[in-house]
Structure formats: C-alpha cells, structure tokens
Design an enzyme around this catalytic site. Structure first.
Site, PDB file in Angstrom:
ATOM      1  CG  HIS A 348      -2.156  -0.754   1.082  1.00 47.25           C
ATOM      2  ND1 HIS A 348      -3.311  -0.242   0.535  1.00 47.25           N
ATOM      3  CD2 HIS A 348      -2.431  -2.038   1.396  1.00 47.25           C
ATOM      4  CE1 HIS A 348      -4.249  -1.177   0.533  1.00 47.25           C
ATOM      5  NE2 HIS A 348      -3.742  -2.279   1.048  1.00 47.25           N
ATOM      6  CE  LYS A 534      -6.547  14.117  -0.534  1.00 53.37           C
ATOM      7  NZ  LYS A 534      -6.623  12.859  -1.261  1.00 53.37           N
ATOM      8  NE  ARG A 535      -4.789  10.426   9.654  1.00 54.40           N
ATOM      9  CZ  ARG A 535      -4.550   9.549  10.623  1.00 54.40           C
ATOM     10  NH1 ARG A 535      -5.322   8.495  10.754  1.00 54.40           N
ATOM     11  NH2 ARG A 535      -3.552   9.712  11.456  1.00 54.40           N
ATOM     12  CE  LYS A 540      -3.040  10.970   2.568  1.00 51.67           C
ATOM     13  NZ  LYS A 540      -3.809  10.248   1.520  1.00 51.67           N
ATOM     14  CB  THR A 642     -10.278   5.368  -2.206  1.00 55.30           C
ATOM     15  OG1 THR A 642      -9.957   5.663  -0.854  1.00 55.30           O
ATOM     16  CG2 THR A 642      -9.598   4.091  -2.644  1.00 55.30           C
ATOM     17  CE  LYS A 646     -13.975   6.877  -0.173  1.00 57.27           C
ATOM     18  NZ  LYS A 646     -13.302   7.254   1.093  1.00 57.27           N
TER      19      LYS A 646
HETATM   20  C1  LIG Z   1     -11.989   7.379   1.379  1.00 52.98           C
HETATM   21  C2  LIG Z   1     -11.530   7.789   2.703  1.00 52.98           C
HETATM   22  C3  LIG Z   1     -10.178   8.045   2.949  1.00 52.98           C
HETATM   23  C4  LIG Z   1      -9.109   7.936   1.867  1.00 52.98           C
HETATM   24  O1  LIG Z   1      -8.900   9.206   1.304  1.00 52.98           O
HETATM   25  P1  LIG Z   1      -7.638   9.499   0.354  1.00 52.98           P
HETATM   26  O2  LIG Z   1      -7.889  10.859  -0.184  1.00 52.98           O
HETATM   27  O3  LIG Z   1      -7.666   8.474  -0.702  1.00 52.98           O
HETATM   28  O4  LIG Z   1      -6.439   9.425   1.208  1.00 52.98           O
HETATM   29  C5  LIG Z   1      -9.785   8.427   4.205  1.00 52.98           C
HETATM   30  N1  LIG Z   1     -10.696   8.581   5.195  1.00 52.98           N
HETATM   31  C6  LIG Z   1     -12.008   8.366   5.001  1.00 52.98           C
HETATM   32  C7  LIG Z   1     -12.959   8.552   6.128  1.00 52.98           C
HETATM   33  C8  LIG Z   1     -12.469   7.959   3.760  1.00 52.98           C
HETATM   34  O5  LIG Z   1     -13.775   7.726   3.574  1.00 52.98           O
END
Ligand SMILES: *Cc1c(COP(=O)(O)O)cnc(C)c1O
Length: 811
Positions: A348, A534-535, A540, A642, A646
C-alpha cells in the site's frame, strides 16, 4: 427481502417492548436505534447462518481478508439498503411518528481504521458479499477507535473514541470459537508419541482471543458473509495468575486502541503484539474450520485463500507454517508449498518511513518459535537464490538483515501474489522500490487498482443524484457499475444538466447548514465548494492548497474591489498525534480560516472551513456537496487514493497531479474533463537523483510566491509565530521535500482555469456529468472481481442467474 410497512411496524413495536419493557413513545433515538439494529440482525440471521452452512457444506473455496484496520462507517442504512427494505422501514418509522434521520445519527461511526487502507477493506467487504463471493474479514475489535479530534485555539486535541459506549447491535460474541494466542516463553524439543522430536513451548503468556462476528450483508442477494474481529482477554483458567490490576491491564491493552498512525511506521512492541494476536487467532480459526472437512492438507490452498492487507498481518506466513509443522506434523516442504499457495499480499505504500521492520531481539523475545520459523524461511531463501542471483541481489532481499526483520520481504517471499493498488504504483514497485524482488519473481507481481462501493458512496450518500440517475438509465448500475456510462447520453440534455446543478446546490445547502450549526460559520451555497479530505500528510500537500488560499487572500487585500469567483475551501483531516509537522499545518489552516472568515474586505469571496473529526460519516456529507476534488500529492507518493474516486462519482471535478489512480481517472474521464498540473513522477525522480532542486532560488525569483510565503513569518496570519516559521523554513531552507514551490505556478494556473469554467454553468455541469458517467470502472465490484479471478480463485455462489452474468467489464 419481503416486508410491508405494516408488518414492520407491528414486529418492530413488539421488538422494542420485548427489549425495553416500555412503550416506544417514551424512548430516545439511541434506544430506537438499538431496537432497530437488533431487529435487523435477527431479520438477516437466517441468511447469515445459511450462507455459512452453504460454504461449509459445499466445501467452496473461501478468502480470508486479514486487515489491521476496517473502517465500515455506520451500518444501519447500508444494511437496510442491502436488505432491500430501506424505503419500507423509512415509511414505517415515519408512520410511527419516529425520526429516521435522528435514529441513523444515533449510531456510533466505528473508527477502527485511520483512512484509505481501512476504508478499502470495508468497501471490499461490501463488494465481496454483494458479488456473492465466499469471503470473510479478519481483524481487531479495538475497544477505542481512532481518537476524536477537537480544535482548541486552532490546535488539534485528541480525545478517546469510546464507540462501544452504547453497545454494538451488529456484533455477536462467539466465545465458543475462542482460541489461545501465546507470547514469550521458550522453545524446546520434546519427544512426541510417534517418537519424533517436536518443538514445544514453555512459560508462555497465554491470551484468550474471543471473536466478535458481524454480518456483511450483500446487496439484495440473500448472502451474509462474516467479519470477525478479535478481542483479548485473560483465559478463565489463568485468572489465578493475575494478581494486580497492572498485570490484567497488560492483557486488555492488546486490543484497546487503534494506532493513530497512517503511513508512518510505528515501532511499538504493543503494535507487534496486536499484529501477531489477530493474525494467529485468524490462522487458528481457519485451521479449526478446515479440519471440520475431511480434506487432505494438500487441498488446503484449493479451499482457503488468505490475503494480507499491507504488511501488518504478514506474520500469517510463519504462523501458518508453525501450525502446520508443530501442531499438524507436516514436513517443512509440504508446509511451505501450502503456505505459499495460500497467501497473497497487497503493498500500500512506497514511503520508506512506512516500511515495517522489527528489531530482531524484540521479535525473538515476544515470539520465539515464530522467529525460528522466519529464520529458517530466510535461510532457505538465501540458499536457493544465491547461486541464481549472486550475493548482492540475494542479500538485499534477505528477510533478516541489519538487526531487523523486514516484513515486506517476508510477505513477498511467502506469497504467490504481490499487488500494487494503482497502475503507476505497481510500476514503481516493479521498477524501483521492489525491483530486486521483481527480478526474482516477475510472475508474482500484478496490479489491482483500488475501488469504492457505489452503493454507499452514491446510493446512500447522495439519494437525490441516485434518483436522477435511476430515472435516466435505470437501476442496474447498482449491481453493474459499468452501466453508469449510459448517463453520458444526457450530455447535451439541458434539463438533466440543470437538474444536476440543482441537486448539487441542495447538497451544498445541507452542508452549509451543518457548518452553520456546528461551527457558526456562514458560507454561501452559491460559492464554489473546493474539497480536500484525507489524512494530514506532508506528501498529500494540504500545504500547497493553503499557499493557493493565501495567494487569493493577498490579492483581495491588495485590491478589495477585485472581482473573483467566490470559493469555500473545505478541509477534513486528522494528524497522527506524534506528527509535529502535520499538526503545525492544522494550526496554520485554522489560523488562516479565522483571519479570512472574519475579514470584511474578503466577505464571501473566500471562506475556509476545517471540519473537526473527519471520518466516514462526514465524508458522506461533504462529498455530495463537493465541486472541486483536490488530489494534489507529490507525483509518485500516493499509492492510489480513493477519495478521488468517491468525489468524481458525485460529480466533483478533479484537480490533480499524475499520481496514484489519478492517472487512470485521467484515462477514463479524458484529459479535458479534469485539471492536471505539476511535475510527473519521472521529473521528481530526476530532481532527487541529481540533487538539482533549489527552492530558495524559486523563492527569490517569484515575487508572487514570495509574498505568499512571507505571510507565514511577517505577522499577516496572526498567532502562528512558531508554526509559520517552521513551515517557512521547511520550504525555503530545508529543501521543500515535496516540491510545493516548484509546483506552485502550475497549480495556480489550473485553479484559474477552474474559475473560468465555473462561470459557464452548462459547461461545468457537462463535465460533472461526464465524471459521474466515467466513474463506473472505479467500483470496488470490479476490483474485487479481479482479485477473485486472478488471485484468490474463488467463485460467486449466487444462484440467481441474472446476478451471475451482468457484471461486465468497463471499457
Ligand atoms: C476514502 C476515505 C479516505 C481515503 O482518502 P484518500 O484521499 O484516498 O487518502 C480516508 N478517510 C475516510 C474517512 C475515507 O472515507
């Protein structure tokens, strides 16, 4: 499932009284939720039992997905949807005078994961069940989830997340399926009944692993799979050895908290205990299950696939070896053949700081027998590869080296499949990060681009958009996401485009109401909503987004009459508590928000909203309201992403670097329907190899950027003396590891293009529609279909023919 609203009202009212012994009229939403959850669990318990029995009875091959994190989100609505009774129950509750939305919000959102990795595991659980595949999850039942985030004076504060406070209606404790996990002690050889010497363990600390099972309900297909989460307890017969509270605490601690670390290797011995605990318990329970059949051990890989989600469960490899050798008396060669054929591994991350390795002594002391097995795996690996590949390459692939046990090496050597999570990521693994292994085992490497479940992320999160799509193209996209592309036919249909805009506005109004309520900030729903959720991580590049916001602020202050597209910048992000730089960025964003949101010159032109405690439930509120999706990581660093998928599925336009799955998003949606900027991964690599990046020169030569950066240290943004200086220095003097200054101009230029496009609502909505219609390929249904066919070799058990045939590949 067949259920009328009247039947539901009768049964549910009865259920409530049976549970609480008082009338539902006097109840709280939490009680109503609890009763409803119990009602549903009982409703699907028959399917759950039947699914299990069918798998065992037919001896079908099953996959066990081992993951140290699952991030399922609230389950009430998704279970209702998947059972096919969402509308019935909504109507029934309404008839009873109960508030459905309030009941839904009463459910705790189980934060048993940090971010993408855990959420992926949960999307996979949904797709596995919905495709009728025999598959199970295996993980940890953390007593406390990821911390609850609060902001105090703009700083992140972490509070415990007591998600089990009101119980958990979905889980079933199965103490009859408990197993013992052993730590510490010594290993000796003792003569067994057959006269052979057999490794025997002495003086171990024995922990009882108790499983809690949760049904994974498939989408309207009568399948209910199992997610098994393990809890650590003192074995009843050993209670007598625990004399102090401190000693007892040591046991409870194993499954007490989720490590709040994301992409940073956490070198705590407790973490290693957690990893072995759920891995060993899972392996033992699989072996018990298998022994109920009368199949030979050679058949094990034909009936069982075990998937290792990142390296955290990679002790599954020596643990299965240990069980087969020491408890089942197989030879090394037999056991190794079985283990390799059973195991598969997903990588990952390419970040060096996230590569797990354990000090030899730590692993040896905690798991003496497992360590012996790892040593032997390593010895045989080296012996076998040395004559073929020479000593340099061979020793670089050693599992034990430089005083450490390297978990990725163990996972690769002990598996038959190694996959990355996006095309670019897999390329980087093969040709760079894991190239030594790729030379040895080219056939093991493959790509499985991540995916998301359209059922949660569109159907449940965005019901208005769902009904528009249903109206236009029918409902088959819910089980065959390739059909979403039919929506493209409406690209020039003015009514559809208009409707799309209206739905987006409604979702923005809903989010604006939340922001007003929770944060007392007024945002204009007509402004452009720009989202980065995101985190918080340097790679990022939330900070690049911040530099852009500051740039807008500077321009507005220089000319308050400036005509500029109003924007709301929305952030959601938790920082690991020990990640100082990430926390400084949080403070900066909050300070900037306070400055910007209260400046009269700025008004609606610019707002900054940083929501507290980002998680799945907030994602479900924010994503349908998003118009711009920020996917701006430094190229080569984000494995897949991801949230990009979304957001696209909900009609946001992406601004992105060519990183992770953004590359494939570009391929499917077309270059003209997203905004690309910045260095590509090759260019980044060249700079790094040549040491030819000099951010100080950019700072000195770019007056616009210089102004922006100076606000960090000249008092323009109040109350960030320490943080502003630290961030400024990291960019200008400590060589800007993530190339923010280099990418600044090209990012700003793309942002200006976004403003221009937004002026033309028809064109904007057309691109939004194309994004929605192009997002089918990113459904986890396809991802899982590929895992099932190419790695796990498992088959769908759906009897309904139409379920079997319609998942067509996207083109
Ligand atoms: C989808 C999702 C992530 C992943 O987000 P990235 O932008 O791909 O790092 C992290 N936290 C939550 C709550 C999510 O639903």
């Amino acid at each position: 499932m067949n259920l009328t609203a009247n039947q539901f009202k009768k049964d549910f009212g009865q259920m409530f009284e049976n549970l609480y012994a008082f009338d539902i009229k006097n109840s709280t939403p939490i009680q109503q939720y609890t009763a409803l959850g119990n009602y549903l669990r009982i409703l699907y318990s028959d399917d759950w039992n039947k699914t299990n029995k069918k798998y065992l009875g037919d001896q079908v091959k099953q996959v066990y997905y081992f993951s140290i994190e699952f991030l399922p989100g609230r389950m009430l609505k998704s279970n209702l949807l998947n059972l096919g009774i969402l509308d019935t129950v909504r109507v029934g509750l309404n008839d009873m005078g109960l508030d459905f939305d309030n009941i839904v919000k009463s459910e705790a959102d189980p934060a048993l994961g940090n971010g993408g990795l855990g959420r992926l595991a949960s999307c996979f659980m949904d797709s596995i069940a919905s495709l009728g595949l025999p598959g199970n999850g295996n993980g940890i039942r953390y007593r406390y989830g990821l911390f609850q985030q609060k902001f105090v004076n703009g700083y992140q504060v972490e509070l415990p997340d007591n998600w089990l406070r009101n119980g958990n209606v979905w889980e079933v404790r199965k103490e009859n399926k408990s197993v013992i996990v052993r730590f510490g002690g010594q290993v000796g050889l003792v003569k067994g009944a057959n006269g052979n010497l057999r490794p025997t363990y002495f003086n171990t600390q024995n922990i009882l692993a108790v499983p809690y099972d949760t049904g994974m309900v498939g989408y309207q297909n009568d399948v209910v799979n199992n997610l098994r989460l393990w809890s650590a307890e003192i074995p009843p017969e050993e209670e007598i050895h625990y004399h102090t509270i401190a000693e007892r605490e040591q046991v409870n601690k194993i499954t007490e908290v989720l490590y709040p670390d994301d992409s940073n290797y956490e070198g705590q011995i407790l973490r290693l205990r957690q990893e072995y605990f759920f891995t060993s318990a899972g392996i033992q329970s699989i072996v018990h299950y298998y022994k109920q059949t009368d199949l030979t051990w050679q058949n094990f890989p034909n009936k069982i696939a075990i998937h290792i989600n990142d390296t955290h469960p990679s002790l599954a490899i020596p643990e299965l070896m240990r069980v087969l050798l020491d408890e089942e008396d197989l030879s090394w060669e037999q056991a190794w053949e079985i283990t390799k054929k059973t195991m598969s591994y997903t990588n990952h991350t390419v970040l060096q700081e996230a590569m797990e390795k354990w000090p030899i002594d730590m692993l040896k002391d905690l798991l003496p027998r497992v360590y012996q097995v790892i040593e032997e795996i390593n010895r045989r690996h080296i012996d076998k590869k040395l004559p073929l590949y020479g000593s340099d390459l061979t020793y670089r692939t050693a599992i034990i080296a430089d005083g450490y046990v390297k978990m990725a090496h163990l996972a690769i050597i002990g598996s038959h499949s190694v996959n990355g999570v996006a095309k670019l990521h897999t390329e980087i693994l093969m040709h760079d990060v894991l190239n030594d292994f790729y030379q040895m085992y080219p056939a093991k490497f493959n790509n499985k681009t991540n995916g998301i479940t359209q059922r949660r992320w569109l159907h449940l999160a965005n019901e208005e958009l769902t009904s528009l799509i249903d109206d236009k193209i029918g409902i088959d996209w819910k089980t065959n996401p390739a059909e979403l592309k039919l929506f493209k036919a409406y690209i020039t249909d003015q009514a559809t485009l208009k409707k799309l805009g209206e739905i987006k506005l409604k979702n923005k109004e809903k989010f604006a109401a939340y922001v007003k309520n929770e944060m007392s900030i007024d945002i204009n729903p007509e402004a452009l909503f720009d989202v980065q959720i995101k985190r918080l991580h340097a790679y990022k590049r939330q900070l690049l987004n911040v530099l852009h916001i500051i740039d807008r602020y500077v321009q507005i202050k220089e000319d308050p009459s400036l005509s500029i597209q109003p924007r709301v910048f929305i952030f959601g992000a938790k920082a690991a508590p020990s990640y100082a730089y990430a926390k400084q960025i949080i403070k900066l964003i909050n300070a900037l928000a306070k400055l910007v949101n209260n400046d009269k010159d700025v008004g609606d032109k610019l707002k900054v909203v940083f929501v507290e405690n980002y998680g799945v439930s907030l994602a479900e509120l924010i994503i349908p309201a998003a118009e711009v999706s920020e996917q701006i990581s430094l190229a080569g660093k984000e494995a897949s992403g991801t949230s990009n998928m979304k957001l696209m599925l909900n009609g946001a336009l992406t601004i992105a670097t060519l990183d992770g799955a953004n590359v494939e998003i570009r391929d499917f949606v077309g270059e003209e329907n997203l905004f690309l900027f910045g260095l590509n991964d090759q260019e980044v690599q060249t700079f790094n190899e040549n040491g030819s990046y000099h951010p100080r020169e950019i700072y000195a030569a770019n007056p616009r950027l210089e102004k922006v950066l100076n606000t960090l240290i000249d008092g323009t943004i109040p109350d960030i003396e320490t943080e502003g200086r630290a961030i400024f220095d990291s960019l200008v003097y400590h060589n800007d590891e993530y190339f923010l200054l280099k990418d600044f101009d090209s990012y700003i230029e793309s942002q200006e293009e976004i403003d221009q496009l937004y002026k033309n609502k028809t064109k904007w909505n057309q691109k939004s529609l194309i994004n929605i219609a192009s997002s089918g390929p990113f459904s986890a249904d396809f991802t899982i279909q590929r895992y099932a066919e190419e790695i796990w070799k498992i088959d769908s058990q759906l009897v309904h023919l139409h379920h079997k045939t319609f998942l067509t590949e996207p083109i």
